[in-house]
Design an enzyme around this catalytic site. Structure first.
Site, PDB file in Angstrom:
ATOM      1  N   GLY A  48       0.866  -0.985   0.294  1.00 33.98           N
ATOM      2  CA  GLY A  48       0.019  -0.074  -0.107  1.00 33.98           C
ATOM      3  C   GLY A  48       0.974   0.984  -0.191  1.00 33.98           C
ATOM      4  N   LYS A  55       2.936   7.005   3.612  1.00 34.69           N
ATOM      5  CA  LYS A  55       3.046   8.527   3.636  1.00 34.69           C
ATOM      6  C   LYS A  55       3.677   9.267   4.354  1.00 34.69           C
ATOM      7  CE  LYS A  55       2.002  12.193   1.097  1.00 34.69           C
ATOM      8  NZ  LYS A  55       1.105  12.944   0.063  1.00 34.69           N
ATOM      9  N   HIS A 285      -8.049   2.012  20.465  1.00 36.99           N
ATOM     10  CA  HIS A 285      -6.647   3.859  21.148  1.00 36.99           C
ATOM     11  C   HIS A 285      -7.596   3.988  22.949  1.00 36.99           C
ATOM     12  CE1 HIS A 285      -5.648   3.473  16.903  1.00 36.99           C
ATOM     13  NE2 HIS A 285      -6.180   5.308  16.964  1.00 36.99           N
ATOM     14  N   MET A 414      -0.407  16.421  38.415  1.00 36.26           N
ATOM     15  CA  MET A 414      -1.270  16.128  40.715  1.00 36.26           C
ATOM     16  C   MET A 414      -1.695  17.764  40.596  1.00 36.26           C
ATOM     17  SD  MET A 414       0.854  13.646  42.589  1.00 36.26           S
ATOM     18  CE  MET A 414       1.695  12.230  42.328  1.00 36.26           C
TER      19      MET A 414
END
Ligand code: NDP
Ligand code: BG6
Length: 526
Positions: A48, A55, A285, A414
């Site tokens: 591909g 790319k 994700h 924090m």
């Protein structure tokens, strides 16, 4: 050590890793990775090669690895393969155009030319033997030119392709392009997401690939696992006494894992409309990040031990309740002519996950992702419960939060209540701030893809998705996705550039999240 907002910085801002004399350990050996040869001729094949991902992500990552000396020109060759009929020179020029952007330094451009010389292009179909036989011939010629004996080579195939062609491409690789013997070399396949559209299609794909390759040859990439702060999660959790006793339902009220983008789906409408935000971002994700936040400590750092724990926590997730889901679609999404005019596809979703185990019972994990919102960021926000016996009225200041900003401007901070500096005894909310840009000034944070390709070359599968992990992830989301695909659940409209539907913030509040008001952060100056 303080800034005008009262921010406390946990280390001098003027340090690089070297200057601060940080003792760092590499754990590669302890991970007991794959065990097959990691030397010899290396052929990297990008299938591909004419596409966008190749790319924008794959070739740049390879270039950066080359630039840093991880790919040596005396042993590596890179092959691009696709249907488009172009010459090797044309592919190189296309890549040069993209990779040279913003580079003026002649030494850099020199490196780029050397890198491009390593690339050869082969054109062929994704299901015909001819192209793959030719590819094999080219790889073999390269291997013999490096005086590699038959079978002592390493072949890495990167599938930067639509998933519909994975099975046929893998069959062709298996039949025509395999390294001859796994004893003296290897063949590894990197597979891009999406891995299927739901449980059954993912299982079908896994079965098809599983007939052709062993699990240890398959590297299912989720580029979030290559991000610096995602890789830091287990270290922070398990190498710090601070967190060990706090990381549980007794202390944590809720956890948010958030992905926001300030642009829409322009240019990718066709793909996106078929998948939607849950399949594009949340099921992979955000769920990977969720695993690392919620899993138990693995027995060791071996990839299988870590992945075993990820599977366990996924299997402990309760069925998603529809009343704990808010979907959105931004106004104008359907103006894209590649998007169906009746599209029910969400471009925004907030989903609450609940884990049925001893550590997390009752703690909502709020996963939120959206396109065309008011900002671009990805972060984990761990919100703690209130202090019992609150003599300092901490509640007025807001709860303690531990925030891990994955991007942009990587940071961990924090938020905590401290005495306001001065004669008065009053309190303010401030932060312990580890901003990477300040703390690690000379360190260039590698791109996720760079790291993951290097892991594949080294045979380290820790940061790749195992088949059973993928199945468990789809098991969580498939019932919800079916309801969306059947039109039972509909996305609410929201304005591009907004926070998404207001109902999402209402759900957040209902789940227990309390926003901190009146907290101002003044960024440190270098
Ligand atoms: P934010 O003010 O960005 O967000 C606080 C939380 O409030 C987020 O979870 C956000 O969710 C949520 N929120 C915002 N608006 C609403 C709303 N209307 N209803 C419900 N929830 C809402 O982060 P912080 O308080 O942590 O920090 C304030 C600023 O200081 C931020 O810009 C932060 O980046 C910065 N900061 C940076 C540090 C660093 O770089 N090292 C250190 C400390 C602070 P959502 O994500 O959905 O908007
Ligand atoms: C991809 C999604 O996996 O991740 C895209 O398909 C999204 O829709 C991208 O834009 C986000 O990646 P990053 O690294 O920019 O957060």
């Amino acid at each position: 050590m303080s800034n005008p907002s009262g921010g406390l910085h946990i280390a001098s801002r003027n340090n690089s890793l070297e200057r601060s004399n940080i003792h760092s350990e590499s754990f590669l050996e302890e991970r007991d990775i794959d065990g097959t040869p990691e030397t010899g001729c290396l052929s990297i094949v990008v299938l591909g090669a004419s596409g966008d991902l190749a790319k924008k992500k794959t070739f740049p990552a390879l270039f950066h690895l080359f630039r840093q000396g991880f790919l040596q020109s005396n042993e590596v060759h890179i092959f691009g393969y696709a249907r488009t009929k172009i010459s090797s020179e044309e592919l190189r020029e296309r890549l040069r155009g993209y990779l040279s952007k913003g580079k003026e330094d002649s030494a850099e451009l020199d490196y780029l030319s050397k890198f491009l010389q390593l690339i050869k292009y082969v054109s062929g179909s994704y299901d015909g033997e001819e192209g793959f036989q030719l590819l094999n011939k080219e790889i073999s010629e390269h291997e013999s030119s490096k005086n590699t004996q038959l079978g002592t080579s390493r072949r890495l195939f990167y599938l930067a392709l639509p998933p519909s062609v994975y099975p046929s491409v893998c069959r062709m690789i298996r039949n025509y392009c395999m390294n001859q013997s796994d004893l003296t070399g290897w063949t590894r396949i990197i597979v891009e997401k999406p891995f299927g559209k739901d449980l059954s299609s993912a299982e079908e794909l896994s079965a098809q690939l599983g007939e052709l390759f062993d699990e240890k040859q398959l590297y299912r990439i989720d580029h979030y696992l290559g991000k610096e702060l995602v890789q830091n999660l287990l270290v922070v959790r398990f190498a710090n006494r601070f967190f060990l006793p706090l990381w549980n339902r007794d202390n944590i009220d809720n956890v948010q894992i958030v992905f926001r983008e300030d642009f829409g789906t322009e240019g990718r409408g066709g793909y996106f409309d078929e998948y939607g935000i849950i399949r594009d971002i949340i099921q992979n994700h955000l769920l990977q990040v969720f695993c690392l936040v919620a899993m138990e400590k693995p027995v060791s750092l071996k990839p299988e031990h870590i992945r075993d724990e990820k599977v366990k926590v996924l299997q402990s997730v309760l069925p998603i309740k529809l009343e704990e889901v808010v979907l959105g679609q931004y106004d104008g999404y359907k103006d894209d002519e590649t998007v169906s005019p009746n599209s029910n596809t969400p471009t925004f979703a907030t989903v609450v996950l609940r884990i049925h185990n001893e550590r997390w019972e009752g703690v909502p994990f709020i996963l939120k992702a959206g396109k065309a919102l008011n900002s671009r960021k990805a972060e984990i926000r761990v919100q703690f419960k209130e202090v019992p016996g609150d003599i300092y009225k901490c509640q007025q200041q807001g709860r303690n939060e531990f925030v891990i900003r994955l991007q942009p401007l990587e940071a961990m901070y924090m938020k905590l209540t401290v005495k306001k500096p001065g004669l008065e005894m009053s309190t303010i909310q401030s932060e312990l701030d580890l901003s990477y840009k300040q703390r690690y000034q000379d360190v260039v944070i590698p791109e996720a893809y760079e790291r993951l390709i290097l892991d594949t070359i080294r045979g380290d599968q820790q940061h790749f998705v195992r088949r059973d992990e993928l199945r468990a992830a789809w098991e969580i989301f498939t019932p919800l996705l079916n309801q969306i695909d059947d039109g039972v659940l509909k996305p609410l409209p929201y304005k591009p550039g907004s926070r998404g539907p207001v109902e999402a913030d209402e759900l957040l509040a209902k789940a227990g999240y309390q926003q901190t008001h009146d907290y101002i952060w003044i960024p440190p100056t270098l």
